[in-house]
Design an enzyme around this catalytic site. Sequence first.
Site, mmCIF file in Angstrom:
data_model
loop_
_atom_site.group_PDB
_atom_site.id
_atom_site.type_symbol
_atom_site.label_atom_id
_atom_site.label_comp_id
_atom_site.label_asym_id
_atom_site.label_seq_id
_atom_site.Cartn_x
_atom_site.Cartn_y
_atom_site.Cartn_z
ATOM 1 N N SER A 265 0.845 -1.200 0.000
ATOM 2 C CA SER A 265 0.000 0.000 0.000
ATOM 3 C C SER A 265 0.875 1.242 0.000
ATOM 4 O O SER A 265 2.087 1.172 0.226
ATOM 5 C CB SER A 265 -0.889 0.008 1.245
ATOM 6 O OG SER A 265 -0.092 0.313 2.379
ATOM 7 N N LYS A 266 0.209 2.360 -0.233
ATOM 8 C CA LYS A 266 0.926 3.629 -0.230
ATOM 9 C C LYS A 266 1.586 3.863 1.122
ATOM 10 O O LYS A 266 2.676 4.397 1.221
ATOM 11 C CB LYS A 266 -0.068 4.753 -0.545
ATOM 12 C CG LYS A 266 0.592 6.112 -0.574
ATOM 13 C CD LYS A 266 -0.377 7.183 -0.939
ATOM 14 C CE LYS A 266 -0.352 8.361 0.010
ATOM 15 N NZ LYS A 266 0.912 8.681 0.626
#
Length: 507
Positions: A265-266
Amino acid sequence: METTGIRVRFAPSPTGPLHLGGVRTALYNYLFARKNNGKFILRIEDTDQNRFVPGAEDYIIKSLQWCGLEFDEGVIQGGPYAPYRQSERSDIYKDYIQVLLDKGHAYMAFDTAEELEDARNKLPQSHEQFQYGINTRMQMKNSLSLPADEIRSRIERGDRYVIRILIPENQTVHFHDLIRGEVNVLTDALDDKVLFKSDGLPTYHLANVVDDYLMKITHVIRGEEWLPSAPLHLLLYRFFGWEGSMPQFAHLPLILKPDGNGKLSKRDGDRLGFPVFPMEWNDPGTLEISHGYKEDGYLPDAFINMLALLGWNPGTEQEIFAIDELVSAFSLDRINKSGAKFDPLKARWFNHKYVQLKSDTELYSYLGPILIKNCITADSEYVLKVIALIKERVELLPDLWKNSSLFFRAPEAYDKQVKQKIWQEGTSSLLEEFAAIVSSLKIFDKDNLHSIVEDFIVKKKIKTGKLMNPLRLLVVGSNQGPGMMDIAVMLGKEEFLRRIFNGIKNI
Ligand code: GLU
């Protein structure tokens, strides 16, 4: 060359920036199309107006351009199946939803948000388990459960409704996924998904299937997160009578966090200091700026090479692939079934390799503008020599300047910690004495420098470091940089001596 009729599409929704997983999906579609002499299409799936993010479509297009993934058809290029933006195709979907209604494969549902919430709350189990479908649809407010006159009056008075698919009972949906193998799902496990919303636009499922059919897509290559939707899509092909021309499916494995625990994920990028987006993204909502591979100094070819091997393997030890080599080596059957761990160090490793493959002149085109920005004028022959000397130390493009600035400007400060460690009484006079010998040198080259250094340390009965460490501190300002003799020769006698004398004065 004749085409094989293979047509694939990358179909992003402009709901935000493109994650590197999305770029990999686009890449695999691209490689598959090029390998098979087919067509690579960009279709923008923007029917969910609530999730629309301004600038996202443009960002997606620019990012893929930076990666060098050129489309044959799409929102920019146009093509025989235009428009390629779903929001411009709404009339088409209206016709197709009508077909499903007429055939009895879809129905109108009038339930309000509150009524749906009530239905969920009535269940003894948790929210997630409520399914609008086989077991519940007759208790809800829809065109299957309500009497005909009520349906008519609801429509006449303009009640809002959605159109849901009517999932048949006790049927199996079977397909062969090119990566996962056989997939069998019993329809009872599926819910009556909304196909058409009350805003007059289709949902992803309907628009995606209708467009894949109309655009003659032969292979749907997409992320694993869409695997659960595939049975629904298959039913739609069946209901429309399109099974004969249904595309083949290939669901790509996830890209995992570096430790392998879950989807990348970011936040992982923020936490561990690497970008998850191809280019910098300025979020119009939060105003947050996220890093991109481009701005961080990765070369697009290196980025693409790294992504290609994240879930696909060539079956050999080869790691460095130019894009053409990827095209010829690529095949769907070498895509791994399990998730691929993202390794940020490997990404840097690839970039380092690609930087080494660049010519000094090519690297000049990156360093040149930085020199100008720093108001440095330098002879191009000199710049090229500097590049050749420091290239090996360049991992990301900003390292070009980090490693070369010492050749273009004298230190303005001297690392205090280093100074404390190495500067002693007598260091200044030692260096002055050495500088005097240097200035008498007729030929200022590496060999001569080496021999005067050798003679000097023997004569003074000191270790090499005692001379070289303070010398480096004066000339570079720190304990960093390439070999001292290389630096000296590159700077030239005059500049080398100037830095020593200035340094002794200022330190
Ligand atoms: N619009 C979907 C997405 O954003 C496309 C999924 C598909 O390729 O079918 O991922």
